[in-house]
Design a protein around this motif. Structure first.
Motif, short mmCIF file in Angstrom:
data_model
loop_
_atom_site.label_atom_id
_atom_site.label_comp_id
_atom_site.label_asym_id
_atom_site.label_seq_id
_atom_site.Cartn_x
_atom_site.Cartn_y
_atom_site.Cartn_z
N TRP A 132 11.07 -2.24 -1.21
CA TRP A 132 9.79 -2.94 -1.22
C TRP A 132 9.22 -3.02 -2.63
O TRP A 132 8.59 -3.99 -3.00
N ARG A 133 9.45 -1.97 -3.43
CA ARG A 133 8.98 -1.99 -4.81
C ARG A 133 9.60 -3.16 -5.57
O ARG A 133 8.93 -3.91 -6.25
N LYS A 134 10.92 -3.30 -5.42
CA LYS A 134 11.64 -4.36 -6.14
C LYS A 134 11.33 -5.75 -5.60
O LYS A 134 11.16 -6.69 -6.36
N SER A 135 11.26 -5.88 -4.27
CA SER A 135 11.11 -7.22 -3.69
C SER A 135 9.66 -7.67 -3.52
O SER A 135 9.38 -8.86 -3.53
N LEU A 136 8.73 -6.72 -3.38
CA LEU A 136 7.33 -7.09 -3.10
C LEU A 136 6.36 -6.59 -4.16
O LEU A 136 5.53 -7.36 -4.65
N TYR A 137 6.45 -5.32 -4.50
CA TYR A 137 5.43 -4.70 -5.35
C TYR A 137 5.51 -5.18 -6.80
O TYR A 137 4.51 -5.60 -7.38
N HIS A 177 0.83 -1.20 0.00
CA HIS A 177 0.00 0.00 0.00
C HIS A 177 0.87 1.26 0.00
O HIS A 177 0.59 2.21 -0.75
N LEU A 178 1.93 1.27 0.81
CA LEU A 178 2.81 2.44 0.86
C LEU A 178 3.50 2.69 -0.48
O LEU A 178 3.64 3.84 -0.90
N VAL A 179 3.93 1.63 -1.15
CA VAL A 179 4.56 1.79 -2.46
C VAL A 179 3.55 2.40 -3.44
O VAL A 179 3.85 3.36 -4.15
N GLY A 180 2.34 1.85 -3.46
CA GLY A 180 1.30 2.37 -4.36
C GLY A 180 0.92 3.81 -4.03
O GLY A 180 0.74 4.64 -4.93
N MET A 181 0.82 4.10 -2.74
CA MET A 181 0.47 5.46 -2.32
C MET A 181 1.58 6.43 -2.73
O MET A 181 1.30 7.52 -3.22
N HIS A 182 2.84 6.03 -2.52
CA HIS A 182 3.98 6.86 -2.91
C HIS A 182 3.89 7.18 -4.40
O HIS A 182 4.01 8.33 -4.82
N ASP A 183 3.68 6.16 -5.22
CA ASP A 183 3.64 6.36 -6.66
C ASP A 183 2.49 7.29 -7.07
O ASP A 183 2.65 8.16 -7.91
N ALA A 184 1.32 7.11 -6.44
CA ALA A 184 0.17 7.96 -6.77
C ALA A 184 0.46 9.42 -6.42
O ALA A 184 0.14 10.32 -7.20
N LEU A 238 0.73 -5.05 -14.03
CA LEU A 238 -0.21 -3.93 -14.09
C LEU A 238 0.50 -2.59 -14.18
O LEU A 238 -0.09 -1.59 -14.58
N ASP A 239 1.76 -2.56 -13.79
CA ASP A 239 2.50 -1.32 -13.62
C ASP A 239 3.50 -1.13 -14.75
O ASP A 239 4.64 -0.82 -14.55
N TYR A 240 3.04 -1.30 -15.98
CA TYR A 240 3.93 -1.32 -17.14
C TYR A 240 4.65 -0.01 -17.42
O TYR A 240 5.69 -0.01 -18.02
N GLY A 241 4.12 1.12 -16.94
CA GLY A 241 4.72 2.41 -17.28
C GLY A 241 5.52 3.04 -16.18
O GLY A 241 5.87 4.20 -16.26
N TYR A 242 5.82 2.32 -15.11
CA TYR A 242 6.47 2.94 -13.95
C TYR A 242 7.88 3.40 -14.27
O TYR A 242 8.66 2.68 -14.87
N GLN A 243 8.18 4.62 -13.85
CA GLN A 243 9.55 5.16 -13.90
C GLN A 243 9.90 5.56 -12.48
O GLN A 243 9.13 6.24 -11.82
N SER A 244 11.05 5.15 -11.98
CA SER A 244 11.44 5.48 -10.61
C SER A 244 11.44 6.98 -10.39
O SER A 244 12.00 7.73 -11.17
N ALA A 245 10.79 7.40 -9.29
CA ALA A 245 10.70 8.82 -8.97
C ALA A 245 11.78 9.24 -7.99
O ALA A 245 11.88 10.40 -7.63
N VAL A 246 12.56 8.31 -7.51
CA VAL A 246 13.56 8.62 -6.49
C VAL A 246 14.93 8.74 -7.12
O VAL A 246 15.25 8.21 -8.10
N ALA A 261 10.23 4.02 6.77
CA ALA A 261 9.32 3.47 5.75
C ALA A 261 9.58 4.11 4.39
O ALA A 261 9.62 3.43 3.36
N ARG A 262 9.77 5.43 4.37
CA ARG A 262 10.05 6.12 3.10
C ARG A 262 11.34 5.62 2.48
O ARG A 262 11.43 5.47 1.26
N MET A 263 12.34 5.34 3.30
CA MET A 263 13.63 4.87 2.79
C MET A 263 13.53 3.44 2.25
O MET A 263 14.35 3.04 1.43
N MET A 264 12.54 2.70 2.69
CA MET A 264 12.38 1.30 2.28
C MET A 264 11.52 1.14 1.03
O MET A 264 11.45 0.05 0.46
N ILE A 265 10.89 2.19 0.57
CA ILE A 265 9.93 2.08 -0.54
C ILE A 265 10.56 1.47 -1.79
O ILE A 265 9.97 0.57 -2.40
#
Length: 92
Positions: free
Chosen positions: A72-77, A37-44, A84-92, A65-69
């Motif tokens: 978590w994106r790579k290992s879980l999300y 949820h935090l990864v998705g919320m961050h991206d939104a 579903l997330d075909y267009g994601y570009q890292s924002a960090v 938690a912010r430092m782990m996003i």
């Protein structure tokens, strides 16, 4: 459209109520789901392009938690929602 959802909610729902709701969601989701949820919320928030929403995220979500996003994106999300997330570009 979708980028306007977060700013619209922030104008209607007081910050204290939003923060309380987010805390309840994270508590009820459990560890794995709350991380997703935090990864998705961050991206939104980042995709919205609204600086006020980014500042709220950084203020209300604990530093660790912010430092782990990204991890978590790579290992879980991505393994769970990557198709579903075909267009994601890292924002960090």
């Amino acid at each position: 459209g979708q980028p306007l959802t977060a700013p619209a909610i922030s104008r209607v729902v007081p910050s204290k109520v939003q923060k309380s709701f987010n805390s309840k969601v994270l508590r009820n989701l459990g560890l794995l789901e709350s991380r997703l949820h935090l990864v998705g919320m961050h991206d939104a928030v980042w995709e919205s392009g609204v600086e006020e929403e980014r500042e709220k995220f950084e203020t209300e979500i604990p530093y660790v938690a912010r430092m782990m996003i990204e991890r978590w994106r790579k290992s879980l999300y991505i393994p769970k929602a990557g198709a579903l997330d075909y267009g994601y570009q890292s924002a960090v």
